[in-house]
Design a protein around this motif. Structure first.
Motif, PDB file in Angstrom:
ATOM      1  N   ILE A 482     -15.458   0.521  -3.933  1.00 19.14           N
ATOM      2  CA  ILE A 482     -14.030   0.542  -3.616  1.00 19.14           C
ATOM      3  C   ILE A 482     -13.778   1.563  -2.504  1.00 19.14           C
ATOM      4  O   ILE A 482     -14.196   2.721  -2.611  1.00 19.14           O
ATOM      5  CB  ILE A 482     -13.213   0.908  -4.870  1.00 19.14           C
ATOM      6  N   HIS A 483     -13.083   1.137  -1.450  1.00 18.69           N
ATOM      7  CA  HIS A 483     -12.889   2.041  -0.312  1.00 18.69           C
ATOM      8  C   HIS A 483     -11.829   3.099  -0.587  1.00 18.69           C
ATOM      9  O   HIS A 483     -11.000   2.990  -1.481  1.00 18.69           O
ATOM     10  CB  HIS A 483     -12.587   1.268   0.975  1.00 18.69           C
ATOM     11  N   ALA A 515      -4.836  -4.662  -2.402  1.00 11.27           N
ATOM     12  CA  ALA A 515      -3.503  -4.220  -1.980  1.00 11.27           C
ATOM     13  C   ALA A 515      -3.559  -2.758  -1.551  1.00 11.27           C
ATOM     14  O   ALA A 515      -4.285  -1.959  -2.135  1.00 11.27           O
ATOM     15  CB  ALA A 515      -2.510  -4.403  -3.124  1.00 11.27           C
ATOM     16  N   LEU A 516      -2.802  -2.421  -0.527  1.00  7.19           N
ATOM     17  CA  LEU A 516      -2.771  -1.134   0.178  1.00  7.19           C
ATOM     18  C   LEU A 516      -3.749  -1.103   1.349  1.00  7.19           C
ATOM     19  O   LEU A 516      -3.693  -0.199   2.174  1.00  7.19           O
ATOM     20  CB  LEU A 516      -3.059   0.060  -0.741  1.00  7.19           C
ATOM     21  N   SER A 517      -4.637  -2.081   1.455  1.00  6.55           N
ATOM     22  CA  SER A 517      -5.568  -2.115   2.584  1.00  6.55           C
ATOM     23  C   SER A 517      -4.843  -2.519   3.856  1.00  6.55           C
ATOM     24  O   SER A 517      -3.890  -3.303   3.834  1.00  6.55           O
ATOM     25  CB  SER A 517      -6.709  -3.101   2.304  1.00  6.55           C
ATOM     26  N   THR A 518      -5.324  -2.004   4.984  1.00  4.81           N
ATOM     27  CA  THR A 518      -4.715  -2.300   6.273  1.00  4.81           C
ATOM     28  C   THR A 518      -5.380  -3.530   6.902  1.00  4.81           C
ATOM     29  O   THR A 518      -6.529  -3.856   6.601  1.00  4.81           O
ATOM     30  CB  THR A 518      -4.841  -1.111   7.217  1.00  4.81           C
ATOM     31  N   PHE A 524       1.294  -6.789   2.422  1.00  6.44           N
ATOM     32  CA  PHE A 524       0.098  -6.521   1.620  1.00  6.44           C
ATOM     33  C   PHE A 524       0.002  -5.035   1.269  1.00  6.44           C
ATOM     34  O   PHE A 524      -0.435  -4.671   0.174  1.00  6.44           O
ATOM     35  CB  PHE A 524      -1.142  -6.971   2.385  1.00  6.44           C
ATOM     36  N   VAL A 525       0.397  -4.162   2.191  1.00  4.84           N
ATOM     37  CA  VAL A 525       0.440  -2.730   1.896  1.00  4.84           C
ATOM     38  C   VAL A 525       1.530  -2.444   0.866  1.00  4.84           C
ATOM     39  O   VAL A 525       1.314  -1.711  -0.112  1.00  4.84           O
ATOM     40  CB  VAL A 525       0.682  -1.916   3.178  1.00  4.84           C
ATOM     41  N   GLN A 526       2.688  -3.039   1.069  1.00  3.93           N
ATOM     42  CA  GLN A 526       3.821  -2.771   0.189  1.00  3.93           C
ATOM     43  C   GLN A 526       3.537  -3.210  -1.247  1.00  3.93           C
ATOM     44  O   GLN A 526       4.067  -2.616  -2.193  1.00  3.93           O
ATOM     45  CB  GLN A 526       5.066  -3.484   0.726  1.00  3.93           C
ATOM     46  N   ARG A 527       2.700  -4.236  -1.447  1.00  2.00           N
ATOM     47  CA  ARG A 527       2.382  -4.729  -2.797  1.00  2.00           C
ATOM     48  C   ARG A 527       1.844  -3.621  -3.700  1.00  2.00           C
ATOM     49  O   ARG A 527       2.060  -3.631  -4.915  1.00  2.00           O
ATOM     50  CB  ARG A 527       1.312  -5.839  -2.741  1.00  2.00           C
ATOM     51  N   GLY A 528       1.104  -2.682  -3.107  1.00  3.41           N
ATOM     52  CA  GLY A 528       0.516  -1.627  -3.925  1.00  3.41           C
ATOM     53  C   GLY A 528       1.203  -0.294  -3.807  1.00  3.41           C
ATOM     54  O   GLY A 528       0.774   0.682  -4.443  1.00  3.41           O
ATOM     55  N   TRP A 529       2.280  -0.217  -3.008  1.00  5.37           N
ATOM     56  CA  TRP A 529       2.891   1.081  -2.729  1.00  5.37           C
ATOM     57  C   TRP A 529       3.548   1.656  -3.975  1.00  5.37           C
ATOM     58  O   TRP A 529       4.352   0.999  -4.646  1.00  5.37           O
ATOM     59  CB  TRP A 529       3.918   0.954  -1.610  1.00  5.37           C
ATOM     60  N   PRO A 536      -3.476  -3.057  -6.709  1.00  3.15           N
ATOM     61  CA  PRO A 536      -4.832  -2.714  -6.262  1.00  3.15           C
ATOM     62  C   PRO A 536      -5.884  -2.986  -7.337  1.00  3.15           C
ATOM     63  O   PRO A 536      -6.972  -3.491  -7.040  1.00  3.15           O
ATOM     64  CB  PRO A 536      -4.724  -1.223  -5.928  1.00  3.15           C
ATOM     65  N   PHE A 537      -5.564  -2.666  -8.586  1.00  3.55           N
ATOM     66  CA  PHE A 537      -6.515  -2.887  -9.681  1.00  3.55           C
ATOM     67  C   PHE A 537      -6.707  -4.376  -9.955  1.00  3.55           C
ATOM     68  O   PHE A 537      -7.843  -4.859 -10.050  1.00  3.55           O
ATOM     69  CB  PHE A 537      -6.019  -2.179 -10.940  1.00  3.55           C
ATOM     70  N   THR A 538      -5.630  -5.114 -10.083  1.00  3.50           N
ATOM     71  CA  THR A 538      -5.766  -6.539 -10.389  1.00  3.50           C
ATOM     72  C   THR A 538      -6.420  -7.296  -9.226  1.00  3.50           C
ATOM     73  O   THR A 538      -7.155  -8.264  -9.452  1.00  3.50           O
ATOM     74  CB  THR A 538      -4.403  -7.151 -10.740  1.00  3.50           C
TER      75      THR A 538
END
Length: 713
Positions: A482-483, A515-518, A524-529, A536-538
């Protein structure tokens, strides 16, 4: 008579032997000569004892006809290469100055000049605390450098005296009057960055003895005491008359924000170009005519709103209001450079696990015209950095990298791209590799791309590195890696986090962008914000499910690991699923209420989550649900994720987890601690130990093998 022992065959690839891997030279940095004929890169190699790194400068033929040749050689190494307008090569190095009256017991980086016509490099400028941040003007004989100076010193001579006094009295204390006090892996202060400028011609004139080797630049101080230039980015106007730099300003709540200012290199007079109270401005680039400044702008976050990164444009004279360019382009720019005629910008940005080059052209040919066109220039499945534009606009030069190969110098035919059609309809071009100083190492497997669709309809993609012999008959155990970031992506080769070392041991390594990846758009970023433990986990579990369904992957033998945010997520995974046989967590966030005030830039964290959000997303609350063996790794000099996170995680694993230590103190968990390492663990032999321990831990719990640890641990 005894027979000679059979020699040990070399490893199939450098990734099969950690010593061979560490010995592979590494390319970084790129400078382009004014005539477009010469490129200079920095090559990092192991020192003779294999306990540190050294660097050298190599020249690469921009035409691709001649092999690369080494330009410098010293034990201290060289870096920060830049060409002057006359074609001389400037660089910094702490190697001994042959013209010095005596050897320095604690040498600092000086500015060196290697003449375009050849000959020996010589020192042209020094400072008591060292020099760095080399900038050169495109059309003038002007150079700017940065130097750390003690705050009470009026100039470099006084700085030398004050430094000597601190050394003689063994004083290391720092008195702070503001925030932050640390950055990543180093303390800020007691000295502070200042900017200087000089005319290179002043060092080309011989002294009274007729020996030009004694000549030194007359450094003119442009900025005074203060923390405004901490971690700054800057550029020189083509005529050398103006330095444009980021300038930190204080905000309420012990926060800071980046603005952009212009400084007259003759007088030091300063004017503000960009000061947006709702954003950080950074990475300024001055236009070829010196009239405009392009820059990057990142909005200041709130707990409910992720940042937005955009291109900005301001007038260099400070008139008018700055403008945002390509506001509807759903990508985050990562670097910016100008076309030679000022008609557009060359920009890089993350996109779909890659980092292409884009061309941003002004409709009508000028920035004042309405609208811009954004086009992808590169066709490669790769990431491009250090982009340099040829002065005639015919070509771009860059370093190309991906998870299939480390950085190498390449040429892009910009003229062919422009000629391929009308703006918005052009055909991307392939980069052409140039004969660089380092050949790409052979890989122990193959790289493929995988993706899945989550329950909420989001597309999640990843790179999958597979061993060469992975097949339905011999499926490979799976390692989910995981990055960090979390605003990041698996898009470029990493010498520090390298999956091929695991592939060489038989693992299939999954490198997902949750999610949160650029590189996948703002949504896509906002999904995990503000909800790190949710999407991000799911997303990670969904892409892992998809890969485990492959016939060449063994779903019964799996592990998860990550560093920084990836370490946070590894902790979250450990507390929310028992599907993995082992979890490795490096430099990880554990208790978010503790992490927030102690990280090096706490104000950023306070913008990101409310206390309630931090509590809901804190892995430490689920320690009782951890029933997976964990390897905890942390460096004491990590200021981004302070050591307290690792210490608390370790203590709570042993006392409160679902796999606590036995009454005799025995435990399945392990803690690898580096007293003098930082967030990344960079010393060569420490990096080797890191991989040795990780591979041994995985072998024990995933493969069922006896661990083989270094004998000196």
């Amino acid at each position: 008579m005894t027979q000679d022992a059979t020699p040990t065959p070399p490893p199939p690839t450098p990734f099969h032997d950690l010593d061979a891997y560490l010995a592979v030279p590494r390319v970084s940095g790129l400078a382009l000569s004014p005539d477009g004929a010469r490129l200079v890169v920095t090559v990092q190699t192991l020192d003779p004892k294999a306990t540190g790194w050294t660097t050298a400068l190599w020249e690469v033929d921009a035409a691709g006809r001649r092999p690369a040749r080494r330009l410098t050689r010293s034990r201290k190494g060289e870096s920060s290469a830049e060409f002057s307008a006359a074609g001389d090569l400037l660089f910094t190095s702490a190697r001994p100055d042959p013209d010095a009256e005596k050897d320095d017991d604690d040498p600092k980086a000086a500015l060196w000049l290697l003449p375009a016509e050849g000959g020996e490099a010589r020192v042209v400028a020094t400072a008591p605390g060292g020099l760095g941040g080399v900038l050169t003007a495109r059309d003038a004989d002007v150079v700017s450098v940065s130097a750390p100076v003690l705050p009470r010193a009026a100039g470099l001579d006084e700085d030398a005296a004050l430094r000597k006094e601190r050394t003689d009295r063994k004083v290391s204390a720092v008195l702070h009057a503001g925030y932050p006090v640390r950055h990543w892996d180093h303390d800020l202060g007691p000295d502070q960055e200042r900017r200087y400028a000089a005319t290179l011609g002043s060092a080309a004139v011989a002294d009274d003895t007729g020996d030009p080797g004694e000549a030194r630049l007359e450094l003119t101080q442009l900025t005074g005491a203060g923390r405004q230039l901490d971690e700054h980015g800057a550029d020189l106007a083509p005529d050398g008359a103006t330095l444009v730099t980021t300038w930190n300003v204080a905000d309420p709540g012990a926060a800071q924000r980046g603005t952009v200012v212009a400084v007259d290199t003759a007088t030091g007079e300063r004017r503000t170009l960009v000061d947006d109270p709702d954003a950080d401005a950074f990475a300024p680039a001055v236009s070829p005519d010196g009239e405009r400044v392009a820059y990057l702008l990142e909005t200041i976050t709130t707990p409910d709103q992720a940042p937005v990164v955009r291109l900005g444009l301001a007038r260099a004279d400070g008139s008018g209001e700055p403008a945002v360019l390509a506001d509807d382009w759903d990508r985050w720019p990562t670097s910016v450079a100008w076309l030679p005629d000022g008609s557009g910008l060359v920009v890089t940005a993350d996109e779909d696990g890659r980092g292409p080059v884009f061309l941003v052209t002004f409709d009508g040919g000028t920035p004042e015209a309405s609208g811009v066109t954004v086009e992808r220039v590169t066709a490669d499945d790769a990431t491009f950095t250090d982009v340099r534009v040829a002065r005639d606009g015919s070509a771009l030069f860059a370093l190309r990298t991906s998870y299939a190969a480390p950085a190498e110098p390449v040429r892009l035919d910009l003229a062919a791209f422009v000629a391929s059609g009308e703006p918005g309809e052009r055909t991307p071009v392939d980069a052409v590799a140039l004969p660089g100083p380092v050949a790409a190492p052979a890989l122990p497997g193959t790289l493929t791309e995988v993706e899945t669709t989550t329950a909420d309809g989001a597309r999640v993609r990843a790179w999958l590195a597979l061993p060469a012999d992975a097949s339905p008959a011999t499926p490979a155990p799976l390692l989910l890696w995981i990055h960090g970031g979390p605003l990041s992506t698996w898009s470029a080769w990493s010498w520090r986090w390298n999956p091929w070392l695991m592939v060489a041991r038989g693992y299939a390594v999954l490198l997902p962008d949750p999610a949160l990846s650029t590189g996948y758009g703002q949504e896509f970023v906002q999904r995990g914000w503000g909800a790190w433990g949710a999407a991000p986990f799911t997303d990670l579990m969904a892409i892992t499910d998809a890969v485990e369904s492959r016939a060449d992957v063994d779903a019964t033998r799996t592990a998860a690991m990550g560093g920084s945010f990836g370490g946070y997520m590894a902790n979250w995974v450990a507390g929310h699923t028992d599907r993995f046989r082992a979890v490795v967590t490096h430099a990880s966030l554990w208790a978010l209420d503790q992490f927030g005030p102690t990280t090096d830039h706490a104000y950023y964290w306070h913008r990101e989550m409310t206390p309630e959000m931090a509590e809901a997303n804190s892995p430490h609350r689920f320690v009782g649900d951890i029933r997976t063996p964990m390897l905890v790794i942390h460096g004491d000099k990590d200021y981004r994720v302070p050591i307290g996170e690792g210490l608390r995680l370790w203590q709570e694993l042993l006392t409160r987890s679902g796999l606590p230590a036995g009454d005799d103190g025995s435990t399945v968990h392990r803690f690898l601690y580096f007293p003098d390492e930082n967030h990344w663990v960079l010393a060569p032999q420490h990096a080797k130990v890191w991989y040795q321990v990780v591979l041994a831990f995985l072998a024990e719990h995933v493969l069922g093998e006896s661990p083989e640890l270094p004998p000196h641990l």
